[in-house]
Design a protein around this motif. Structure first.
Motif, short mmCIF file in Angstrom:
data_model
loop_
_atom_site.label_atom_id
_atom_site.label_comp_id
_atom_site.label_asym_id
_atom_site.label_seq_id
_atom_site.Cartn_x
_atom_site.Cartn_y
_atom_site.Cartn_z
N LEU A 1 100.86 -42.15 38.83
CA LEU A 1 101.82 -42.77 37.93
C LEU A 1 103.14 -42.00 37.93
CD1 LEU A 1 102.15 -45.12 35.95
CD2 LEU A 1 101.35 -43.62 34.13
N ASN A 2 103.08 -40.71 38.19
CA ASN A 2 104.31 -39.92 38.29
C ASN A 2 105.18 -40.39 39.46
OD1 ASN A 2 103.73 -38.37 36.07
ND2 ASN A 2 102.95 -36.62 37.22
N GLU A 3 104.55 -40.68 40.59
CA GLU A 3 105.31 -41.18 41.74
C GLU A 3 105.92 -42.54 41.44
OE1 GLU A 3 102.89 -41.23 45.19
OE2 GLU A 3 102.61 -39.05 45.28
N GLN B 1 94.95 -39.68 38.78
CA GLN B 1 95.35 -40.96 39.36
C GLN B 1 94.81 -42.12 38.55
OE1 GLN B 1 94.17 -40.87 43.55
NE2 GLN B 1 96.30 -40.46 44.10
N VAL B 2 95.54 -43.25 38.62
CA VAL B 2 95.10 -44.48 37.99
C VAL B 2 94.85 -45.50 39.09
CG1 VAL B 2 96.36 -44.03 35.87
CG2 VAL B 2 97.44 -45.36 37.68
N CYS B 3 94.14 -46.54 38.75
CA CYS B 3 93.88 -47.64 39.68
C CYS B 3 94.82 -48.78 39.34
CB CYS B 3 92.43 -48.08 39.57
SG CYS B 3 91.98 -49.41 40.72
N GLY B 4 95.75 -49.09 40.24
CA GLY B 4 96.72 -50.13 39.89
C GLY B 4 97.49 -50.63 41.09
N ASP B 5 98.32 -51.63 40.83
CA ASP B 5 99.21 -52.21 41.83
C ASP B 5 100.58 -51.54 41.67
OD1 ASP B 5 99.72 -54.66 43.78
OD2 ASP B 5 101.42 -54.55 42.39
N ARG B 6 101.03 -50.85 42.72
CA ARG B 6 102.27 -50.07 42.64
C ARG B 6 103.47 -50.94 42.28
NH1 ARG B 6 103.94 -45.12 44.65
NH2 ARG B 6 101.83 -44.84 45.48
N LEU C 1 120.80 -41.58 25.66
CA LEU C 1 119.81 -40.73 26.31
C LEU C 1 118.51 -41.49 26.49
CD1 LEU C 1 120.36 -37.49 24.18
CD2 LEU C 1 121.45 -38.09 26.34
N LEU C 2 117.92 -41.34 27.66
CA LEU C 2 116.64 -41.97 27.98
C LEU C 2 115.64 -40.89 28.34
CD1 LEU C 2 116.99 -45.21 30.19
CD2 LEU C 2 115.60 -44.89 28.15
N LEU C 3 114.42 -41.05 27.84
CA LEU C 3 113.33 -40.12 28.17
C LEU C 3 112.17 -40.92 28.75
CD1 LEU C 3 111.95 -37.35 28.15
CD2 LEU C 3 111.22 -37.84 25.80
N LEU C 4 111.86 -40.65 30.01
CA LEU C 4 110.70 -41.26 30.66
C LEU C 4 109.63 -40.19 30.77
CD1 LEU C 4 109.18 -43.45 32.20
CD2 LEU C 4 110.54 -42.90 34.23
N GLN C 5 108.53 -40.42 30.08
CA GLN C 5 107.52 -39.37 29.92
C GLN C 5 106.14 -39.88 30.32
OE1 GLN C 5 106.56 -38.17 25.80
NE2 GLN C 5 106.89 -36.05 26.43
N THR C 6 105.37 -39.02 30.95
CA THR C 6 103.95 -39.30 31.21
C THR C 6 103.13 -38.16 30.64
OG1 THR C 6 103.99 -38.21 33.38
CG2 THR C 6 104.45 -40.57 33.33
N LEU D 1 96.99 -46.47 30.58
CA LEU D 1 96.17 -46.96 31.68
C LEU D 1 94.92 -46.10 31.79
CD1 LEU D 1 98.91 -47.51 34.44
CD2 LEU D 1 97.75 -49.29 33.12
N PRO D 2 93.79 -46.71 32.08
CA PRO D 2 92.57 -45.91 32.23
C PRO D 2 92.57 -45.16 33.57
CG PRO D 2 92.09 -48.21 32.70
CD PRO D 2 93.52 -48.16 32.22
N VAL D 3 91.91 -44.04 33.57
CA VAL D 3 91.72 -43.27 34.82
C VAL D 3 90.49 -43.80 35.49
CG1 VAL D 3 91.29 -41.00 35.79
CG2 VAL D 3 92.86 -41.24 33.88
N THR D 4 90.65 -44.29 36.73
CA THR D 4 89.53 -44.90 37.43
C THR D 4 89.36 -44.23 38.77
OG1 THR D 4 90.14 -46.99 36.39
CG2 THR D 4 88.55 -47.10 38.18
#
Length: 357
Positions: free
Chosen positions: A208-210, A240-245, A272-277, A349-352
């Motif tokens: 998800l970071n990428e 990692q998550v399971c998803g469609d990029r 200001l914008l903050l994008l956080q994971t 998102l769940p971790v799969t």
């Protein structure tokens, strides 16, 4: 007609159950309507075979009921036995009719769900293409940068080679830079083509970071034109998550664009914008986009993800509902937070460990 799935083991079980009922009905002296048990066979057949198979199964059960009566009462007519046979035939016929109606209704419901899914996919694709139009300046900037570097390094390599004594080391370095920038331009075009292409979602393990970094690069020019500062706070070692990029990029770009537009009236330096994971306390991962705009009025929160509801005068009200549909398809959820200042939209998102394409 949508085929109803069933296992071969269940098919064998139905055949064995049918033969067992026939044997008990035909060769035992029990004075009960054993043939009524065929309704179980008919009901189960509706979950194994298509309409034709259910009709054939029902016909076989009706025939076996009559045949069993003929075997056990061929020498002497029995009124009670005949009555039990008629009751069994009626029960089998009624259950067969109801099973066929249930199967038809189920198939129709599945067909409608598939049509709805296709419509949602088409709408998401149209939204992505529209979003790419809004990002035209950013896309042009992303492509022009490596192309300009290719031109500069290409000219430099020619100058190094055209000297009286060619400097091959410098020429090699410049040509290496040309190849590196060409790969960068190719990667930008690949990402844009992936967003513009209409294809079925492919759920694969991804970071998800990428995805967040790629989305941030695509809106970099828009950030500059809106005078918005973006801060990335990405948790290290995020599972990692399971998803469609492509779909997750669409969600993030939509959230970032909405936040930028919400801060268009901010004073210089205040947007200001903050994008956080981060890792969620209850499992899974969370991504959030927070801005310093005017915030979301409390009365709008319950309707924020409803179709055709928009806080913008020119908005269609489809961006956030599509984001919700994408996130829910990935097994997650999306919601609006209430920070002290501005607005925050989050999704989890769940971790799969295992993904199916």
């Amino acid at each position: 007609m949508v085929r109803v799935q069933g296992s071969p083991l269940l098919s064998l079980l139905l055949v064995g159950l049918t033969l067992a009922i026939f044997a008990v009905d035909a060769f035992t002296p029990l004075d009960v309507a054993i043939a009524v048990m065929y309704v179980v066979v008919v009901l189960l057949s509706a979950s194994v075979w298509r309409r034709r198979g259910v009709i054939l199964t029902s016909a076989v059960c009706l025939g076996l009921t009559v045949l069993a009566y003929a075997f056990s009462h061929a020498a002497m007519f029995s009124g009670p036995a005949s009555g039990r046979m008629v009751v069994s035939l009626a029960a089998i016929g009624i259950v067969a009719y109801l099973a066929l109606r249930w199967q038809a209704a189920t198939n129709a419901l599945i067909a409608r769900e598939e049509a709805l899914h296709r419509s949602q996919s088409q709408l998401a694709h149209v939204t992505r293409v529209t979003m790419l139009g809004e990002l035209a300046a950013s896309i042009a900037h992303e492509v022009n940068q490596p192309l300009a570097a290719i031109t500069t390094n290409g000219g430099a390599s020619l100058r190094w080679l055209n000297r009286a004594e060619p400097d091959l080391d410098e020429a090699r370095a410049a040509i290496g830079s040309v190849l590196e920038e060409a790969g960068r331009a190719s990667e930008v075009i690949r990402r844009i083509r992936a967003l513009a292409r209409r294809s079925d979602p492919r759920h694969l393990p991804l970071s998800l970071n990428e995805v967040a970094q790629e989305a941030a690069r695509l809106v970099r020019r828009e950030l500059a034109s809106h005078q918005v500062s973006l801060n990335l706070d990405l948790a290290p070692d995020l599972p990692q998550v399971c998803g469609d990029r492509v779909q997750l990029q669409q969600v993030l770009i939509n959230l970032l664009m909405n936040a930028m537009q919400a801060m268009q009236h901010c004073a210089p330096g205040e947007a200001l914008l903050l994008l956080q994971t981060r890792i969620h306390e209850q499992g899974g991962v969370v991504c959030s986009v927070a801005d310093t705009g005017p915030g979301i009025p409390p009365e709008h929160l319950p309707k924020l993800f409803d179709a055709f509801f928009s806080t913008k005068e020119e908005g269609m009200g489809m961006g956030l509902p599509i984001c919700r549909s994408i996130i829910e398809t990935h097994g997650g959820r999306i919601w609006a937070g209430m920070p002290p200042r501005g607005a925050m939209l989050c999704f989890s998102l769940p971790v799969t460990e295992e993904c199916s394409a």
